[in-house]
Design an enzyme around this catalytic site. Structure first.
Site, short mmCIF file in Angstrom:
data_model
loop_
_atom_site.label_atom_id
_atom_site.label_comp_id
_atom_site.label_asym_id
_atom_site.label_seq_id
_atom_site.Cartn_x
_atom_site.Cartn_y
_atom_site.Cartn_z
CE LYS A 113 93.42 84.39 107.23
NZ LYS A 113 95.00 84.47 106.66
NE ARG B 58 102.16 82.99 103.99
CZ ARG B 58 101.84 83.38 104.60
NH1 ARG B 58 101.09 81.95 104.68
NH2 ARG B 58 101.10 84.10 105.89
CE1 TYR C 113 83.00 52.08 98.97
CE2 TYR C 113 82.99 54.18 100.48
CZ TYR C 113 82.25 52.89 99.81
OH TYR C 113 81.46 53.77 98.54
CG MET D 206 81.27 62.31 99.02
SD MET D 206 80.45 62.54 97.24
CE MET D 206 82.28 61.84 96.69
#
Length: 356
Positions: A32, A130, A252, A300
């Site tokens: 999967k 679930r 940053y 990013m």
């Protein structure tokens, strides 16, 4: 310059063979989420070549793509049925894992409309809360056995919720509840163990094991030496090396400042590539066999490493994932799990499949 992601198909096949050899019954392959982010189109045929005959996807679309790759395999989907999809399951010879009374009713209706018996698996909820048939659902099936008419139940299965914690109280409790619930379907085979469950002992060795993570090199027995082969190697070339004076910041928000005159290497990998922002000031890469710390924020498209103590130059590769710093180790630095590291690997990497 593009980062290189190497995926060892031979190691994946060897991991499957190792798990199959230790399991008493059949061993499937869970592919999967694009084979945990590593490429179902390449990995599923390699597993089939190694001897795997049963495969699990999560969704119908994944299963249909898998069927094109493996015309003769048994393919099952874990996320159940939904309205108007039953005909597609039949058309592509996909076995649904029925997880609710609605799923049972939909597959029963499909079988009745076709006038034939259809294969399925039943998911029994024994504690995960679930998906899965609850005790109340099972009582309804006992009271209305006609709902199962036309259904050939090949397997009943359940999901272990704490198999990676061997002494967790949930493991024997779930084993007991699964045995009790599965007894309602005496003609069906049983499937319980996932990757970690395969290491819980003979009581968990049912007719079909469903390893996923271990196939891809993640450690199924956390806290102990990883018995699986390393599968992934991710390297990125240094784009630039910057001389940074003591006291200057990098990245940053100035979250890291140099305590000495430093050489800072920038690579073209960032959170857009699945190299998580949570790794900021926490991760390590390797230059040859020497760890070099990530400094400053992951952005990013870029990340920065302190290479002051190694003879690195622009163009040299830094190893982000590899045999001595795998997905589990990187996950620990990011405060997550190896599954998330693998499934987040981005599309901008150059991918190379080796060991086929």
């Amino acid at each position: 310059m593009t980062a290189l992601l190497e995926i060892d198909l031979g190691a994946i096949a060897a991991n499957w063979r190792q798990l199959a050899a230790m399991h008493g019954g059949e061993t499937a392959g869970v592919v999967k989420a694009n084979a945990y982010g590593l490429g179902m189109a390449e990995i599923a045929p390699a597993l089939a070549k190694a001897g795997c005959k049963t495969f699990f996807a999560a969704q119908l679309e994944e299963a249909v793509n898998l069927r094109r790759l493996l015309p003769a395999a048994r393919i099952a989907t874990l996320n159940g049925l939904f309205p108007h999809a039953a005909a597609d399951f039949f058309a592509h010879d996909i076995t649904p894992v029925l997880s609710s009374l609605r799923d049972v009713e939909l597959w029963h209706a499909e079988a009745a409309g076709l006038g034939r018996s259809l294969p399925c698996m039943l998911h029994l909820d024994v504690g995960m809360n679930r998906l899965g048939l609850t005790a109340r659902d099972l009582a309804r099936l006992r009271e209305t056995p006609a709902l199962l008419a036309g259904l050939r139940i090949d397997y009943v299965l359940a999901h272990l919720l704490a198999s990676d914690v061997p002494d967790h109280d949930a493991n024997p409790a779930q084993l007991r509840r699964f045995a009790e619930a599965a007894a309602q379907f005496p003609g069906a085979k049983r499937s319980l163990a996932n990757s970690s469950g395969m290491f819980l002992g003979p009581d968990f060795q049912t007719d079909l094991a469903r390893p996923g993570a271990a196939l891809y090199g993640l450690n199924p027995i956390p806290g102990r030496a990883n018995p699986m082969r390393s599968v992934v190697r991710l390297s990125a070339p240094i784009l630039q090396i910057r001389e940074v004076a003591a006291g200057e910041s990098v990245g940053y928000n100035a979250t890291w400042r140099a305590a000495r005159a430093s050489r800072i290497a920038t690579i073209g990998v960032g959170y857009a590539d699945g190299y998580h922002r949570a790794l900021s000031n926490a991760a390590h890469a390797y230059f040859d066999d020497t760890p070099v710390p990530l400094v400053g924020r992951v952005s990013m498209d870029l990340a920065t490493f302190d290479v002051t103590d190694v003879p690195a130059n622009p163009g040299d590769p830094l190893l982000l994932l590899g045999p001595h710093h795998g997905a589990d180790a990187l996950a620990a630095e990011a405060g997550t799990i190896g599954y998330e590291i693998l499934t987040a690997l981005g599309r901008r990497y150059q991918r190379r499949y080796i060991g086929a």
